[in-house]
Scaffold this motif. Structure first.
Motif, PDB file in Angstrom:
ATOM      1  N   HIS A   1      -6.952  -9.467  10.986  1.00 15.51           N
ATOM      2  CA  HIS A   1      -7.701  -8.965   9.831  1.00 15.51           C
ATOM      3  C   HIS A   1      -6.777  -8.843   8.636  1.00 15.51           C
ATOM      4  CE1 HIS A   1      -5.966  -5.533  11.885  1.00 15.51           C
ATOM      5  NE2 HIS A   1      -5.953  -4.899  10.729  1.00 15.51           N
TER       6      HIS A   1
ATOM      7  N   LEU B   1     -12.287  -6.243   3.438  1.00 15.15           N
ATOM      8  CA  LEU B   1     -11.655  -6.696   4.683  1.00 15.15           C
ATOM      9  C   LEU B   1     -12.228  -8.045   5.090  1.00 15.15           C
ATOM     10  CD1 LEU B   1     -11.542  -3.741   7.236  1.00 15.15           C
ATOM     11  CD2 LEU B   1      -9.631  -5.054   6.368  1.00 15.15           C
TER      12      LEU B   1
ATOM     13  N   ARG C   1      -7.920   1.136  -4.745  1.00 13.39           N
ATOM     14  CA  ARG C   1      -8.763   1.361  -3.567  1.00 13.39           C
ATOM     15  C   ARG C   1      -8.101   2.414  -2.666  1.00 13.39           C
ATOM     16  NH1 ARG C   1      -8.718  -1.985   1.825  1.00 13.39           N
ATOM     17  NH2 ARG C   1     -10.130  -0.638   2.994  1.00 13.39           N
TER      18      ARG C   1
ATOM     19  N   ARG D   1       0.859  -1.186   0.000  1.00 13.76           N
ATOM     20  CA  ARG D   1       0.000   0.000   0.000  1.00 13.76           C
ATOM     21  C   ARG D   1       0.894   1.234   0.000  1.00 13.76           C
ATOM     22  NH1 ARG D   1      -3.461   0.415   5.268  1.00 13.76           N
ATOM     23  NH2 ARG D   1      -2.017   2.023   5.939  1.00 13.76           N
TER      24      ARG D   1
ATOM     25  N   PHE E   1      -6.938   5.731   7.279  1.00 15.38           N
ATOM     26  CA  PHE E   1      -6.777   4.861   8.449  1.00 15.38           C
ATOM     27  C   PHE E   1      -6.304   5.646   9.664  1.00 15.38           C
ATOM     28  CE2 PHE E   1      -5.519   2.763   4.511  1.00 15.38           C
ATOM     29  CZ  PHE E   1      -6.486   1.772   4.444  1.00 15.38           C
TER      30      PHE E   1
ATOM     31  N   SER F   1     -10.880   1.913   9.627  1.00 14.18           N
ATOM     32  CA  SER F   1     -10.596   1.926   8.190  1.00 14.18           C
ATOM     33  C   SER F   1     -11.813   2.538   7.518  1.00 14.18           C
ATOM     34  CB  SER F   1     -10.372   0.482   7.730  1.00 14.18           C
ATOM     35  OG  SER F   1     -10.567   0.378   6.337  1.00 14.18           O
TER      36      SER F   1
ATOM     37  N   PHE G   1      -3.171  -6.109   2.129  1.00 14.90           N
ATOM     38  CA  PHE G   1      -2.509  -6.141   3.441  1.00 14.90           C
ATOM     39  C   PHE G   1      -2.856  -7.501   4.045  1.00 14.90           C
ATOM     40  CE2 PHE G   1      -1.429  -2.820   6.970  1.00 14.90           C
ATOM     41  CZ  PHE G   1      -0.545  -3.696   7.554  1.00 14.90           C
TER      42      PHE G   1
ATOM     43  N   ASP H   1      -3.102  -5.363  14.905  1.00 10.53           N
ATOM     44  CA  ASP H   1      -2.572  -3.997  14.820  1.00 10.53           C
ATOM     45  C   ASP H   1      -1.808  -3.531  16.060  1.00 10.53           C
ATOM     46  OD1 ASP H   1      -3.385  -3.376  12.218  1.00 10.53           O
ATOM     47  OD2 ASP H   1      -5.401  -2.858  12.890  1.00 10.53           O
TER      48      ASP H   1
ATOM     49  N   ALA I   1      -6.690  -7.085   4.395  1.00  8.02           N
ATOM     50  CA  ALA I   1      -7.335  -6.387   3.279  1.00  8.02           C
ATOM     51  C   ALA I   1      -6.986  -7.198   2.039  1.00  8.02           C
ATOM     52  CB  ALA I   1      -6.819  -4.966   3.165  1.00  8.02           C
TER      53      ALA I   1
ATOM     54  N   TYR J   1      -4.327   1.124  -2.381  1.00  7.98           N
ATOM     55  CA  TYR J   1      -3.971  -0.245  -2.780  1.00  7.98           C
ATOM     56  C   TYR J   1      -4.222  -0.312  -4.283  1.00  7.98           C
ATOM     57  CZ  TYR J   1      -4.802  -1.577   2.191  1.00  7.98           C
ATOM     58  OH  TYR J   1      -4.792  -1.707   3.566  1.00  7.98           O
TER      59      TYR J   1
ATOM     60  N   PHE K   1      -5.789   4.906  14.260  1.00  4.77           N
ATOM     61  CA  PHE K   1      -5.914   3.992  15.399  1.00  4.77           C
ATOM     62  C   PHE K   1      -6.265   4.833  16.619  1.00  4.77           C
ATOM     63  CE2 PHE K   1      -3.024   2.145  12.341  1.00  4.77           C
ATOM     64  CZ  PHE K   1      -3.557   0.871  12.192  1.00  4.77           C
TER      65      PHE K   1
ATOM     66  N   HIS L   1      -2.989  -9.793   9.821  1.00 10.59           N
ATOM     67  CA  HIS L   1      -2.154  -9.245  10.899  1.00 10.59           C
ATOM     68  C   HIS L   1      -3.054  -8.730  12.032  1.00 10.59           C
ATOM     69  CE1 HIS L   1      -3.372  -5.700   8.608  1.00 10.59           C
ATOM     70  NE2 HIS L   1      -3.133  -4.981   9.683  1.00 10.59           N
TER      71      HIS L   1
HETATM   72  O1  LIG Z   1      -7.216  -1.825   4.285  1.00 11.21           O
HETATM   73  C1  LIG Z   1      -7.854  -1.856   5.330  1.00 11.21           C
HETATM   74  O2  LIG Z   1      -9.047  -1.571   5.356  1.00 11.21           O
HETATM   75  C2  LIG Z   1      -7.179  -2.243   6.611  1.00 11.21           C
HETATM   76  C3  LIG Z   1      -5.827  -1.644   6.766  1.00 11.21           C
HETATM   77  C4  LIG Z   1      -5.113  -2.171   7.949  1.00 11.21           C
HETATM   78  O3  LIG Z   1      -5.382  -3.249   8.419  1.00 11.21           O
HETATM   79  C5  LIG Z   1      -4.053  -1.377   8.592  1.00 11.21           C
HETATM   80  O4  LIG Z   1      -3.716  -0.281   8.107  1.00 11.21           O
HETATM   81  O5  LIG Z   1      -3.501  -1.834   9.609  1.00 11.21           O
END
Ligand SMILES: O=C(O)CCC(=O)C(=O)O
Ligand SMILES: [Fe+2]
Length: 352
Positions: free
Chosen positions: A308, A282, A318, A197, A322, A269, A250, A255, A310, A242, A324, A253
């Motif tokens: 999760h 997702l 796309r 990404r 993002f 997201s 992605f 986070d 992507a 993406y 957190f 993984h």
């Molecule tokens: O692409 C997504 O919607 C998730 C992205 C993601 O998991 C992240 O940035 O840690």
């Protein structure tokens, strides 16, 4: 990395899309009436603010509202008048104009509250009532039966279409960062393959302010309502692209699995475009095969512990933004981390 502090009290009137703060108003006899009361569950609430139409026009409006799964409520900027009525719409009173002020309305307007509790429509003037009634959905989609699913919170319409386009434009002219996965020392090689990404920080002051306000009004109250989670700060948002040409995606993984990310609590997201690419949804493999793809402007939030991924984009591009979120305790950990990084010469994201 930078962060923001807890939501400020709302000074600026609400706009369509914002979640209504919990407000109770007295009825004619002074009893508190809650606009989030269970008797209104699943219904739109059409609120006539100020003087209500009389006689036939009001009766017709009430019939139209009822036919469309909506409830009509009249709110007067006056003290409760004690006059109990056995029929007709509920009458509420707002002597201190708390509700009028929250909506930025002087008098005689119509507002519609969605079943989710968001302001769906607000307009002053003579024609507002009929316009509001016309906008109510006539048919409800058949309800879906769900037997599995991840504990993910889906929120439509967090950002307006124009703002999504502006954020994509910001990505296009911004400084690109590739494959910056937060990873433990030594795991960088694997990270290279996991994340495909290209990111641009949201480092424009005005865009950041709008993004932040939308989060404060449309996301943070939902996190509180759904999970009693009080967000204290969120990380500097990044816009990501993406692209099919490099199998953008992605891999699976979590986070919060490194010393630099352990303070994270919820991931958000938010899709900036949909329909312009294939793949890219997702998936939370621990919970089932369902795919999650909020419509453009909509977000999905989930706990940072959840696995999760992507899925790869196979056609087109796309774009999503993002961030957190963390709570008060996580914010303290994050501040310590920022201080450490600054001491080591990292200046973080500079907001212009
Ligand atoms: O692409 C997504 O919607 C998730 C992205 C993601 O998991 C992240 O940035 O840690
Ligand atoms: Fe993630």
């Amino acid at each position: 990395m930078s962060s923001t502090t807890a939501p400020q009290p709302q000074m600026v009137p609400l706009i369509a899309g914002d979640l209504l703060p919990p407000i109770t108003l007295p009825d004619a006899e002074g009893q508190a009436f809650d606009l989030f009361h269970q008797s209104l569950a699943g219904l739109h609430v059409v609120m006539i603010l100020g003087r209500a139409p009389s006689g036939e026009r009001l009766a017709a409006a009430e019939a139209a509202a009822t036919a469309r799964q909506a409830r009509l409520v009249i709110i007067a900027a006056a003290r409760p008048d004690g006059a109990r009525r056995s029929h007709g719409p509920a009458r509420l009173f707002d002597p201190e104009r708390r509700f009028f002020n929250a909506l930025g309305v002087a008098d005689n307007a119509v507002a519609v509250l969605s079943p989710r509790g968001r302001l769906a429509f607000l307009r002053a003037g003579e024609a507002a009532l009929e316009m509001a009634l016309d906008l109510l959905p006539t048919a409800q989609p058949a309800p879906e039966i769900r037997r599995t699913g991840a504990p993910a919170l889906l929120i439509p319409g967090v950002l307006e279409p124009d703002f999504c386009a502006t954020l994509i434009a910001h990505w296009k002219k911004g400084e690109k960062t590739r494959d910056r996965v937060a990873s433990a020392e030594g795991a960088a090689g694997a990270a290279q393959q996991i994340k495909r990404r290209t990111d641009v920080w949201l480092d424009d002051r005005a865009l950041y302010a709008t993004y932040r306000q939308r989060l404060e009004r449309r996301v943070l109250p939902e996190l509180w309502r759904a999970y009693r989670f009080r967000a204290a700060s969120f990380e500097a948002p990044r816009i990501g692209c993406y692209a099919a040409e490099d199998q953008g995606g992605f891999g699976a993984h979590r986070d919060n699995r490194t010393p630099f990310t352990a303070h994270r609590r919820f991931a958000m997201s938010l899709n900036l475009n949909t329909g312009a690419y294939r793949g890219g949804a997702l998936r939370f493999a621990e919970f089932g095969p369902e795919l999650y793809e909020p419509e453009a402007g909509g977000a999905v939030l989930f706990c940072c512990d959840l696995m999760h991924e992507a899925l790869p984009v196979t056609e087109g591009e796309r774009f999503a933004i993002f961030t957190f979120l963390t709570d008060a305790e996580g914010a303290r950990q994050e501040q310590a981390l920022i201080a450490q990084r600054q001491a080591a010469g990292d200046r973080g994201v500079a907001v212009r």
